[in-house]
Design a protein around this motif. Structure first.
Motif, PDB file in Angstrom:
ATOM      1  N   SER A   1       0.911  -1.240  -0.161  1.00  0.00           N
ATOM      2  CA  SER A   1      -0.128  -0.137  -0.054  1.00  0.00           C
ATOM      3  C   SER A   1       0.989   1.363   0.120  1.00  0.00           C
ATOM      4  O   SER A   1       0.299   2.093   0.123  1.00  0.00           O
ATOM      5  CB  SER A   1      -0.718   0.121   1.396  1.00  0.00           C
ATOM      6  OG  SER A   1      -1.796  -0.904   1.160  1.00  0.00           O
TER       7      SER A   1
ATOM      8  N   PHE B   1     -11.772   1.498  -2.629  1.00  0.00           N
ATOM      9  CA  PHE B   1     -10.280   0.696  -2.351  1.00  0.00           C
ATOM     10  C   PHE B   1     -10.632  -0.705  -2.921  1.00  0.00           C
ATOM     11  O   PHE B   1     -10.898  -1.680  -2.106  1.00  0.00           O
ATOM     12  CB  PHE B   1     -10.209   0.729  -0.846  1.00  0.00           C
ATOM     13  CG  PHE B   1     -10.079   2.066  -0.161  1.00  0.00           C
ATOM     14  CD1 PHE B   1      -9.009   2.575  -0.357  1.00  0.00           C
ATOM     15  CD2 PHE B   1     -11.390   2.797   0.297  1.00  0.00           C
ATOM     16  CE1 PHE B   1      -8.899   4.033   0.370  1.00  0.00           C
ATOM     17  CE2 PHE B   1     -11.145   3.895   1.036  1.00  0.00           C
ATOM     18  CZ  PHE B   1      -9.905   4.666   1.052  1.00  0.00           C
TER      19      PHE B   1
ATOM     20  N   ALA C   1      -8.823   1.980   5.643  1.00  0.00           N
ATOM     21  CA  ALA C   1      -9.582   2.412   4.648  1.00  0.00           C
ATOM     22  C   ALA C   1     -11.281   2.256   4.875  1.00  0.00           C
ATOM     23  O   ALA C   1     -11.857   3.339   4.567  1.00  0.00           O
ATOM     24  CB  ALA C   1      -9.329   1.396   3.564  1.00  0.00           C
TER      25      ALA C   1
END
Length: 301
Positions: free
Chosen positions: A85, A118, A286
């Protein structure tokens, strides 16, 4: 020195409590798996499993090791997710608990937004989660977060975020003598047959319903206890009994059931999400970002 694969093997056997199934799960033969466990036990200095011809059980040292093994493996996965990420696109598995009746509106909205914003997050949904089971599973890291009813302080390391705030009322069959009333006092439900969730302390909704009955001076007579909240309202519609539920059920009530307000000050019931401060995973962050963007701080409905 302890190796990571030893812990992976240990967790597999601890969860399966069967060397054959654990070996199949790890895509290896049973004999090498047994050798790995013996190496781990030698390194620890204690047997981790009690073995017999029919059963496999964790020993006390095995039970003590298991939560730390989970934590180490989870930390490694989080580290890998964080590395993937690093360019600003969270990735990794995210396991979310929910209860159908409370989440008929919230779950579709948040899962759709999470997938759209996401796409690298692998969402795993676990249904049928009641409040205190959800808290336990989040604390044990079996769930990353869980929707649940909120009663009181969730306790460290858990954190709770309120999503909606409703008030309690009575649901009765449409042919019930009280069905024509706009509002009734809670004490008038004394002697009625109730349909509720199991009285085992796991459901915040059942705890709240019992609390207001006890405050009115009576113990509800439970005709039927069922864990599925949709089945509760279905059984009320079928005439099995009445129940106490938050106003969020109004959009999903069967035609043969009706809602009645309780007299006096509204009795609030909050629904929200719980997660652990110990969980630093990118997918959880997220999820919390999406949560804040979709659901503002609630007011009583």
């Amino acid at each position: 020195m302890m190796e990571l694969r030893w812990l992976e093997a240990f967790v597999a056997v601890a969860e399966e409590l069967h060397f054959g199934r654990a070996a199949e799960r790890l895509h290896m033969a049973q004999s090498p798996l047994s050798q790995v466990i013996r190496k781990l036990e030698k390194n620890v200095g204690s047997p981790l499993f009690k073995r017999s011809t029919r059963t496999v059980e964790l020993t006390a040292p095995g039970q003590a090791l298991l939560p730390y093994a989970y934590r180490i493996l989870r930390s490694l996965n989080n580290a890998m997710d964080a590395a993937r990420s690093a360019e600003g696109v969270p990735t990794g598995r995210f396991t979310l608990g929910f209860s159908g009746m409370h989440n008929h509106d919230t779950l579709p909205r948040i899962t759709r937004a999470l997938r759209e914003n996401f796409p690298g997050v692998d969402l795993n949904l676990v249904g049928g989660i009641r409040t205190f089971d959800g808290m336990r599973q989040v604390r044990n890291e079996d769930l990353d977060a869980s929707f649940l009813g909120i009663i009181g302080d969730v306790g460290t390391p858990l954190r709770a975020r309120e999503i909606s705030r409703h008030h309690l009322g009575v649901v009765v069959p449409t042919d019930h003598p009280l069905a024509h009333r706009d509002a009734i006092p809670i004490h008038q439900l004394r002697g009625e047959s109730f349909v509720m969730g199991p009285v085992d302390g796991n459901s915040s909704m059942t705890v709240a319903a019992l609390q207001i009955c006890h405050a009115a001076g009576f113990q509800p007579e439970i005709a039927q206890a069922v864990s599925d909240p949709f089945l509760i309202v279905s059984m009320v519609a079928a005439g099995v009994g009445i129940t106490i539920l938050p106003s969020e059920v109004l959009p999903i009530l069967p035609e043969a059931a009706t809602w009645i307000e309780l007299e006096g000050d509204p009795v609030p019931f909050s629904h929200g999400v719980v997660w652990s401060d110990d969980n630093e995973s990118e997918p959880l962050q997220a999820f919390l970002t999406i949560l804040d963007s979709i659901f503002p701080e609630p007011t009583l409905q």
